[in-house]
Design a protein around this motif. Sequence first.
Motif, PDB file in Angstrom:
ATOM      1  N   GLY A 338       0.920  -1.113  -0.131  1.00 45.36           N
ATOM      2  CA  GLY A 338       0.108   0.021  -0.117  1.00 45.36           C
ATOM      3  C   GLY A 338       1.035   1.290  -0.019  1.00 45.36           C
ATOM      4  O   GLY A 338       0.591   2.278  -0.788  1.00 45.36           O
ATOM      5  N   ARG A 339       1.833   1.468   0.912  1.00 44.34           N
ATOM      6  CA  ARG A 339       2.728   2.414   1.174  1.00 44.34           C
ATOM      7  C   ARG A 339       3.434   2.717  -0.481  1.00 44.34           C
ATOM      8  O   ARG A 339       3.584   3.671  -0.940  1.00 44.34           O
ATOM      9  N   ILE A 340       3.854   1.654  -0.948  1.00 42.13           N
ATOM     10  CA  ILE A 340       4.658   1.590  -2.227  1.00 42.13           C
ATOM     11  C   ILE A 340       3.838   2.313  -3.626  1.00 42.13           C
ATOM     12  O   ILE A 340       4.030   2.926  -4.081  1.00 42.13           O
ATOM     13  N   ALA A 341       2.602   1.819  -3.160  1.00 34.81           N
ATOM     14  CA  ALA A 341       1.640   2.131  -4.635  1.00 34.81           C
ATOM     15  C   ALA A 341       1.356   3.789  -4.303  1.00 34.81           C
ATOM     16  O   ALA A 341       1.480   4.297  -5.149  1.00 34.81           O
ATOM     17  N   VAL A 342       0.947   4.174  -3.148  1.00 34.55           N
ATOM     18  CA  VAL A 342       0.912   5.625  -2.883  1.00 34.55           C
ATOM     19  C   VAL A 342       2.289   6.289  -3.162  1.00 34.55           C
ATOM     20  O   VAL A 342       2.450   7.501  -4.014  1.00 34.55           O
ATOM     21  N   TYR A 343       3.489   6.188  -2.858  1.00 33.24           N
ATOM     22  CA  TYR A 343       4.735   6.790  -3.342  1.00 33.24           C
ATOM     23  C   TYR A 343       5.043   6.746  -4.759  1.00 33.24           C
ATOM     24  O   TYR A 343       5.353   7.687  -5.449  1.00 33.24           O
ATOM     25  N   HIS A 344       4.580   5.617  -5.317  1.00 35.83           N
ATOM     26  CA  HIS A 344       4.869   5.443  -6.858  1.00 35.83           C
ATOM     27  C   HIS A 344       3.844   6.492  -7.357  1.00 35.83           C
ATOM     28  O   HIS A 344       4.146   7.120  -8.286  1.00 35.83           O
ATOM     29  N   PHE A 345       2.684   6.621  -7.345  1.00 32.14           N
ATOM     30  CA  PHE A 345       1.686   7.386  -7.859  1.00 32.14           C
ATOM     31  C   PHE A 345       2.159   8.841  -7.606  1.00 32.14           C
ATOM     32  O   PHE A 345       1.947   9.714  -8.697  1.00 32.14           O
ATOM     33  N   ALA A 349      10.107   8.903  -4.021  1.00 31.16           N
ATOM     34  CA  ALA A 349      11.138   7.773  -4.322  1.00 31.16           C
ATOM     35  C   ALA A 349      10.563   6.584  -3.509  1.00 31.16           C
ATOM     36  O   ALA A 349       9.852   6.544  -2.671  1.00 31.16           O
ATOM     37  N   VAL A 350      10.559   5.549  -4.464  1.00 35.31           N
ATOM     38  CA  VAL A 350      10.217   4.127  -3.912  1.00 35.31           C
ATOM     39  C   VAL A 350      11.151   2.909  -4.471  1.00 35.31           C
ATOM     40  O   VAL A 350      11.956   2.966  -5.287  1.00 35.31           O
ATOM     41  N   THR A 351      11.083   1.914  -3.339  1.00 39.36           N
ATOM     42  CA  THR A 351      11.896   0.681  -3.552  1.00 39.36           C
ATOM     43  C   THR A 351      10.986  -0.262  -3.950  1.00 39.36           C
ATOM     44  O   THR A 351       9.925  -0.763  -3.165  1.00 39.36           O
ATOM     45  N   PRO A 352      10.896  -0.942  -5.098  1.00 36.83           N
ATOM     46  CA  PRO A 352      10.108  -2.065  -5.501  1.00 36.83           C
ATOM     47  C   PRO A 352      10.245  -3.119  -4.360  1.00 36.83           C
ATOM     48  O   PRO A 352      11.393  -3.270  -3.715  1.00 36.83           O
ATOM     49  N   LEU A 353       8.968  -3.723  -4.260  1.00 31.71           N
ATOM     50  CA  LEU A 353       9.070  -4.929  -3.305  1.00 31.71           C
ATOM     51  C   LEU A 353       9.849  -6.147  -3.640  1.00 31.71           C
ATOM     52  O   LEU A 353       9.869  -6.425  -4.528  1.00 31.71           O
ATOM     53  N   ASN A 354      10.598  -6.349  -2.562  1.00 30.01           N
ATOM     54  CA  ASN A 354      11.585  -7.650  -2.605  1.00 30.01           C
ATOM     55  C   ASN A 354      11.236  -8.489  -1.662  1.00 30.01           C
ATOM     56  O   ASN A 354      11.308  -8.263  -0.550  1.00 30.01           O
ATOM     57  N   LEU A 355      10.582  -9.838  -2.085  1.00 30.27           N
ATOM     58  CA  LEU A 355       9.877 -10.648  -1.384  1.00 30.27           C
ATOM     59  C   LEU A 355      11.263 -11.415  -0.370  1.00 30.27           C
ATOM     60  O   LEU A 355      10.862 -12.189   0.460  1.00 30.27           O
ATOM     61  N   LYS A 356      12.235 -11.329  -0.989  1.00 33.93           N
ATOM     62  CA  LYS A 356      13.425 -12.190  -0.510  1.00 33.93           C
ATOM     63  C   LYS A 356      13.778 -11.349   0.875  1.00 33.93           C
ATOM     64  O   LYS A 356      14.929 -11.697   1.464  1.00 33.93           O
ATOM     65  N   THR A 357      13.244 -10.353   1.104  1.00 33.88           N
ATOM     66  CA  THR A 357      13.717  -9.510   2.539  1.00 33.88           C
ATOM     67  C   THR A 357      12.647  -9.553   3.555  1.00 33.88           C
ATOM     68  O   THR A 357      12.703  -9.096   4.684  1.00 33.88           O
ATOM     69  N   VAL A 358      11.486 -10.173   2.980  1.00 37.72           N
ATOM     70  CA  VAL A 358      10.475 -10.378   3.895  1.00 37.72           C
ATOM     71  C   VAL A 358      10.504 -11.602   5.212  1.00 37.72           C
ATOM     72  O   VAL A 358      10.817 -12.508   4.629  1.00 37.72           O
ATOM     73  N   SER A 359      10.715 -11.136   6.316  1.00 35.32           N
ATOM     74  CA  SER A 359      10.317 -12.116   7.444  1.00 35.32           C
ATOM     75  C   SER A 359       8.986 -12.434   7.715  1.00 35.32           C
ATOM     76  O   SER A 359       8.083 -11.734   7.769  1.00 35.32           O
ATOM     77  N   SER A 360       8.676 -13.490   8.040  1.00 35.08           N
ATOM     78  CA  SER A 360       7.193 -14.158   8.264  1.00 35.08           C
ATOM     79  C   SER A 360       7.559 -15.029   9.452  1.00 35.08           C
ATOM     80  O   SER A 360       8.358 -15.551   9.892  1.00 35.08           O
ATOM     81  N   ASN A 361       6.186 -15.362  10.025  1.00 35.12           N
ATOM     82  CA  ASN A 361       6.013 -16.179  11.226  1.00 35.12           C
ATOM     83  C   ASN A 361       5.180 -16.992  11.356  1.00 35.12           C
ATOM     84  O   ASN A 361       3.990 -16.614  10.969  1.00 35.12           O
ATOM     85  N   VAL A 362       5.488 -18.289  11.848  1.00 32.87           N
ATOM     86  CA  VAL A 362       4.016 -19.126  12.056  1.00 32.87           C
ATOM     87  C   VAL A 362       3.953 -19.290  13.586  1.00 32.87           C
ATOM     88  O   VAL A 362       4.722 -19.672  14.415  1.00 32.87           O
TER      89      VAL A 362
END
Length: 479
Positions: A338-345, A349-362
């Motif tokens: 959501g933040r990327i969308a607003v910054y882009h429009f 300055a915007v950094t494209p989404l990089n899923l390899k830096t996403v941390s997740s948890n179960v």
Amino acid sequence: MTRIVIIGGGPGGYEAALVAAQLGAEVTVVDCDGLGGASVLTDCVPSKTLIATAEVMTNFDSSHEELGIIVADDTPHIDQPARIVGVDLGKVNRRVKRLALAQSHDITAAVTRAGARVMRGRGRLEGGQARDGSRRVVVTAADGGEETLTADAVLIATGGHPREIPDAQPDGERILNWTQVYDLDELPEELIVVGSGVTGAEFAGAYQALGSRVTLVSSRDRVLPGEDPDAAAVLEDVFRRRGMNVMARSRAQSAKRVGDRVEVTLADGRVITGTHCLMAVGAIPNSAGMGLEEAGVRLTESGHVWTDKVSRTTAPGVYAAGDVTGVFALASVAAMQGRIAVYHFLGDAVTPLNLKTVSSNVFTDPEIATVGYTQADVDGGVIDARVVKLPLLRNPRAKMQGIRDGFVKIFCRPGTGIVVGGVVVAPRASELIHPISIAVDNNLTVEQIANAFTVYPSLSGSIAEVARQLHTRKATGEA
């Protein structure tokens, strides 16, 4: 003034609204249930609040004797089948819903203070892009009225809803989906959980800790088929050791009420029974009936909205974020989209989404936290990496706390030692993964992690120890 209409008030929607309003845009958020969306009202916040109670129960049940804790009450003799502590599920669920509603109100207040307008209703795109580049959004208000909004940009953040099996329709009493469990006043005596993904595993572990006899029905070879195999093996072993009936390679075909019980029929003809059944078989994106395809928005076969790495859809001026995109079903990812969308429009300055830096948890017990490249990536040749896994049994703090299950695993590049991924299986792994996430995001090396001080004794010491072992292997050229 730039006009932005956001359809959907989940993390992708309300985070975008805050950013857009702060950057001076005229923002309208259209939501039918309350800001925070399913993440706050029926999914992430409620489930993790329930799990917090289960966590206390598990910690006490699994370690009180070893730690020398004595409970003096009227509990029957230890040889008798009774628990030392119990739970009032009605009280737990009332707290769950109270906290979720309070969080939604806090978000609404924050968005409103930022200057955004919040409309209760359902929005849909109408027609294509006008000559001036604007879009029209028709809002059917909760009170039945209708209003047409003109927007320079539209963000779709409508989330998803529980998938249902035709022959296992939830009734909200005995057969439940994950949004309905918080209406229970009494703990299910025998709970059948259908689905062994993240949602199924989390609820199965939580209800087992609360005192239910749980059967987990998995259509795959193991629980959590999408997670690190070593981590999934630890969790499945813990589940079985604590008394859960884990049924692998067992696909549920139907579920029906028979009096005060539920019968679940499997594809091979077997029938299992319980007092309740929780269906956790995935989610469906909320993309239907919104005029998306007519407006030029491409949907995938699963109904998700296709987006690029800056949240654009195939329709000019239309963006999407969150579970409706099918990118990564995490609140943190939705918020970033959501933040990327607003910054882009807005041309920031915007950094494209990089899923390899996403941390997740179960959020099971133990928790499973991951970031970056995975064991599957290494085994499949996607990336060349060295791997070291260190059991928590060797950690002095773990021994002091009576922690027997879990490990730290780190992946690094063989030539440079740059950290490219990691897995932590431990109590509060969601907190322990952060230093590895920082390393992945900033291309730090195992040498840098190894040289950083850690507290002694601490569970985080195992992260430094794994880094030291990887650094040693890098220096000696070991595989």
